[in-house]
Design a protein around this motif. Structure first.
Motif, mmCIF file in Angstrom:
data_model
loop_
_atom_site.group_PDB
_atom_site.id
_atom_site.type_symbol
_atom_site.label_atom_id
_atom_site.label_comp_id
_atom_site.label_asym_id
_atom_site.label_seq_id
_atom_site.Cartn_x
_atom_site.Cartn_y
_atom_site.Cartn_z
ATOM 1 N N ARG A 18 -5.757 1.264 14.037
ATOM 2 C CA ARG A 18 -6.571 2.088 13.133
ATOM 3 C C ARG A 18 -6.159 1.854 11.685
ATOM 4 N N ARG A 20 -5.542 2.993 7.889
ATOM 5 C CA ARG A 20 -4.996 4.233 7.338
ATOM 6 C C ARG A 20 -5.327 4.284 5.852
ATOM 7 N N ARG A 51 -15.154 5.772 6.146
ATOM 8 C CA ARG A 51 -15.592 5.702 7.540
ATOM 9 C C ARG A 51 -16.778 4.755 7.706
ATOM 10 N N GLU A 56 -12.385 2.355 13.152
ATOM 11 C CA GLU A 56 -11.205 3.104 13.581
ATOM 12 C C GLU A 56 -10.370 3.421 12.349
ATOM 13 N N ASP A 58 -7.619 6.482 10.311
ATOM 14 C CA ASP A 58 -6.934 7.736 10.035
ATOM 15 C C ASP A 58 -7.096 7.991 8.542
ATOM 16 N N ARG A 81 -7.607 14.477 7.431
ATOM 17 C CA ARG A 81 -6.392 15.273 7.635
ATOM 18 C C ARG A 81 -5.826 15.675 6.284
ATOM 19 N N THR A 94 1.362 10.861 15.240
ATOM 20 C CA THR A 94 0.352 10.279 16.127
ATOM 21 C C THR A 94 -0.547 11.382 16.659
ATOM 22 N N GLN A 97 -7.854 10.373 16.799
ATOM 23 C CA GLN A 97 -8.730 10.179 15.652
ATOM 24 C C GLN A 97 -9.757 11.298 15.579
#
Length: 232
Positions: A18, A20, A51, A56, A58, A81, A94, A97
């Motif tokens: 993913r 980041r 996105r 994928e 974070d 987040r 961890t 998603q």
């Protein structure tokens, strides 16, 4: 910069397949709350745009203080987040998603765009969105177009023009903002309305961006409104 709408602030090395990404917001809670509609729309665009680039991901939104509740709602809806302060430990946690809540995103963007348009009409000599839009276009043309290296002035002007254009289209053609997940361009939000008996998709924010970048040149958002309003 909290309102740099066309960029990612920090991109880290991928982890577990993913990407980041970190978007930053240096403002105090009071500054965020001073214009909640602008803060909402800007944060949504900055959280959704990465996105559109990565399947994928974070996504972290780093604030230096606890943000107002409305901004927490935005981050939750966009699957971002919240990271408060300077401790980067959250980056290595961890967790599954998070997904975008499409219904919440569209409710939030419509409410914020409507709030921003009402705010601008209330501060204008005009009494309705189209008149306020035309006066704002005239003011910008007379006083000078904001330069792109002044992030706050540049992107705030575009959001204001777009919000008024959307409200003016809605007044004549009915419609609503929606999340255009697959569409091209800087902005993930378009406006769906009726036109000549069928549904059409308009891009008020894209039109506002072109108007400001090209310093007029016949690309006024009000022309878009009048074109659609000529045949609702």
């Amino acid at each position: 910069m909290y309102i740099s709408l066309d960029r990612i602030d920090v991109q880290l090395e991928p982890k577990d397949g993913r990407e980041r990404v970190i978007q930053t917001d240096h403002r105090s809670a009071a500054e965020m709350a001073a214009r909640p509609a602008i803060s909402t729309i800007a944060a949504m665009i900055r959280c959704i745009n990465p996105r559109r680039m990565f399947d994928e991901i974070d996504l972290f939104y780093n604030c230096q203080c606890e943000p107002p509740a409305f901004l927490r709602d935005v981050l939750a809806a966009c699957g971002a987040r919240l990271w408060v302060g300077d401790d980067p430990a959250i980056i290595d946690e961890t967790v599954p998603q998070a997904a975008i809540d499409e219904g919440a995103v569209e409710r939030l963007v419509n409410a914020a765009m409507q709030e921003l348009a009402r705010e601008l009409v209330a501060g204008s000599a005009a009494t309705e969105p189209l008149g306020a839009l035309e006066l704002l276009e005239l003011k910008i043309a007379r006083c000078g177009f904001p330069e792109e290296d002044d992030d706050a002035a540049f992107w705030t002007t575009i959001l204001e023009l777009g919000a008024l254009a959307g409200a003016a289209i809605g007044a004549s053609n009915r419609g609503a903002w929606f999340h255009d997940a697959a569409g091209p361009g800087t902005f993930p939000f378009k406006y769906r309305c009726s036109f000549r008996g069928e549904m059409a998709t308009a891009n008020p924010l894209g039109k506002a961006l072109k108007f400001v970048r090209e310093k007029g040149g016949g690309d006024e958002p009000s022309f878009l409104v009048r074109t659609l309003g000529s045949s609702p």
